[in-house]
Design an enzyme around this catalytic site. Structure first.
Site, PDB file in Angstrom:
ATOM      1  N   ARG A 126     124.086 110.388  99.699  1.00  0.00           N
ATOM      2  CA  ARG A 126     123.877 110.311  98.250  1.00  0.00           C
ATOM      3  C   ARG A 126     122.734 111.218  97.795  1.00  0.00           C
ATOM      4  O   ARG A 126     122.801 111.824  96.721  1.00  0.00           O
ATOM      5  CB  ARG A 126     123.593 108.863  97.849  1.00  0.00           C
ATOM      6  CG  ARG A 126     123.380 108.671  96.351  1.00  0.00           C
ATOM      7  CD  ARG A 126     123.115 107.218  96.017  1.00  0.00           C
ATOM      8  NE  ARG A 126     124.277 106.389  96.290  1.00  0.00           N
ATOM      9  CZ  ARG A 126     124.266 105.061  96.293  1.00  0.00           C
ATOM     10  NH1 ARG A 126     123.144 104.408  96.062  1.00  0.00           N
ATOM     11  NH2 ARG A 126     125.367 104.385  96.535  1.00  0.00           N
TER      12      ARG A 126
ATOM     13  N   HIS B 139     123.085 113.804  94.712  1.00  0.00           N
ATOM     14  CA  HIS B 139     122.261 113.694  93.514  1.00  0.00           C
ATOM     15  C   HIS B 139     121.335 114.890  93.363  1.00  0.00           C
ATOM     16  O   HIS B 139     120.917 115.214  92.244  1.00  0.00           O
ATOM     17  CB  HIS B 139     121.442 112.398  93.556  1.00  0.00           C
ATOM     18  CG  HIS B 139     122.241 111.189  93.174  1.00  0.00           C
ATOM     19  ND1 HIS B 139     121.706 110.131  92.474  1.00  0.00           N
ATOM     20  CD2 HIS B 139     123.538 110.860  93.383  1.00  0.00           C
ATOM     21  CE1 HIS B 139     122.633 109.214  92.267  1.00  0.00           C
ATOM     22  NE2 HIS B 139     123.761 109.629  92.826  1.00  0.00           N
TER      23      HIS B 139
ATOM     24  N   ASN C  67     118.859 107.520  89.599  1.00  0.00           N
ATOM     25  CA  ASN C  67     118.108 107.491  90.859  1.00  0.00           C
ATOM     26  C   ASN C  67     117.220 106.272  91.031  1.00  0.00           C
ATOM     27  O   ASN C  67     116.998 105.810  92.155  1.00  0.00           O
ATOM     28  CB  ASN C  67     117.244 108.751  90.977  1.00  0.00           C
ATOM     29  CG  ASN C  67     118.072 110.013  91.147  1.00  0.00           C
ATOM     30  OD1 ASN C  67     119.210 109.953  91.611  1.00  0.00           O
ATOM     31  ND2 ASN C  67     117.509 111.144  90.769  1.00  0.00           N
TER      32      ASN C  67
ATOM     33  N   HIS D 209     132.366 107.007  98.971  1.00  0.00           N
ATOM     34  CA  HIS D 209     132.133 105.592  98.687  1.00  0.00           C
ATOM     35  C   HIS D 209     132.832 104.686  99.703  1.00  0.00           C
ATOM     36  O   HIS D 209     132.852 103.472  99.522  1.00  0.00           O
ATOM     37  CB  HIS D 209     132.586 105.253  97.270  1.00  0.00           C
ATOM     38  CG  HIS D 209     131.633 105.719  96.221  1.00  0.00           C
ATOM     39  ND1 HIS D 209     131.826 105.512  94.871  1.00  0.00           N
ATOM     40  CD2 HIS D 209     130.446 106.377  96.323  1.00  0.00           C
ATOM     41  CE1 HIS D 209     130.819 106.036  94.191  1.00  0.00           C
ATOM     42  NE2 HIS D 209     129.975 106.558  95.055  1.00  0.00           N
TER      43      HIS D 209
END
Length: 335
Positions: free
Chosen positions: A69, A73, A101, A200
């Site tokens: 992740r 991000h 975040n 995911h």
């Protein structure tokens, strides 16, 4: 996972890291990224990253998803430049406190440990941006997912963008079209969107990220989202009540939460996607629906496309040549 499993991971690490595809050089507008970038300047760089990541995941199975992740991000804000790692200064505000975040991204201490080891091995050589890209790949492999050769040669930014972090990262409640638009702004298409959403298959989400799907508008029992299978929604309500438990964690893929596989897509076909942004891949677009069905049927096809899309995402606006810098500390720009 228990420590015994963790030790097995470390023992098997060399066997796991056999790439299933070779990509060669990846060109950007500013220069080349290529897997052999550190072969002469820091030959053990990738081995060091693998070792630290394996140890971290052995101690905390969630860390695989967390490191994956972090890379995602980072790349969606100013490109893959490690801006997400920077702490606030008098010149800019850190991206760590943005809505996507805050209370979500983690793993900074693992990146710190990797950077410290690399600085001892080959000072001022390996960028934090490349560490993020390698850690994401290694986490995927350790969790049972595909391997790929990571194009390298990124440099680190000298600033962060709180605004970009707040607006550019897809949110759990975004519509399908909004999510696709955010991907297209970075040169990613609908195939990349569906394949990368498959990350995911590991990781967690907070109650606050999907509560609106569990209750109708006046807060009473009865799902407000009929694209969620009702017995699945009922199970979720036990730990995600109407008025508390915002930070309670739930597996994004309850079928095999620590294994990187295609069960995420199988869950979507059963209307058991946890986030709205997951389930819309099946319900709001015919092309994405077809991709979900294809990946649900073939783990191999999912793995092949995921590796390709990760390489493509990792090439979003990298800083190369003399742009940016090689940070000595991933949390701070060089003085």
């Amino acid at each position: 996972m228990g420590r015994s499993i963790g030790f097995l991971i470390i023992i098997m690490i060399n066997a796991c890291f056999a790439p299933i595809s070779l990509q060669g050089k990846t060109i950007s507008s500013n220069g080349y990224l290529y897997p052999q970038f550190y072969d002469r300047s820091c030959p053990r760089a990738q081995q060091i990253v693998q070792t630290v990541v394996a140890k971290a995941v052995a101690m905390d199975a969630r860390m695989a998803a967390s490191l994956l992740r972090l890379h995602f991000h980072d790349c969606f804000v100013k490109g893959c430049d490690a801006s997400i790692l920077l702490d606030s200064t008098s010149s800019f505000t850190s991206e760590k406190g943005s809505n996507p975040n805050r209370n979500s991204v983690r793993g900074f201490e693992v990146i710190d440990e990797i950077k410290s080891a690399l600085e001892k091995e080959c000072p001022h050589t390996v960028s934090c941006a490349d560490i993020l890209a390698l850690s994401a790949r290694d986490s995927t492999v350790i969790a049972g997912g595909p391997n790929w050769e990571v194009p390298l040669g990124r440099r680190d930014s000298r600033g962060a963008s709180l605004s970009g972090s707040n607006h550019n990262i897809p949110a759990p409640n975004n519509t399908f079209q909004t999510i696709l638009t955010k991907f297209k702004l970075h040169g990613l298409d609908i195939v990349d969107l569906v394949a990368l959403s498959g990350s995911h298959t590991i990781g967690n989400a907070r109650c606050t990220s999907f509560r609106q799907r569990l209750y109708n508008r006046n807060g009473q029992l009865g799902s407000a989202d009929y694209t969620m299978e009702q017995s699945f929604a009922a199970q979720l309500r036990f730990q995600c009540p109407r008025s508390w438990g915002d930070q309670n964690l739930f597996f994004l893929d309850s079928s095999s939460p620590f294994k990187f596989d295609n069960s995420y897509f199988i869950n979507l076909l059963a209307f058991k996607g946890l986030l709205s942004s997951d389930q819309v891949l099946l319900t709001e677009n015919a092309q994405s629906m077809g991709l979900v069905k294809m990946y649900a049927e073939s783990n191999d096809l999912f793995f092949q496309q995921f590796a390709k899309s990760m390489i493509k995402m990792g090439n979003i606006s990298p800083l190369t040549n003399f742009r940016g810098e090689i940070r000595r500390n991933c949390r701070l720009i060089n003085s």
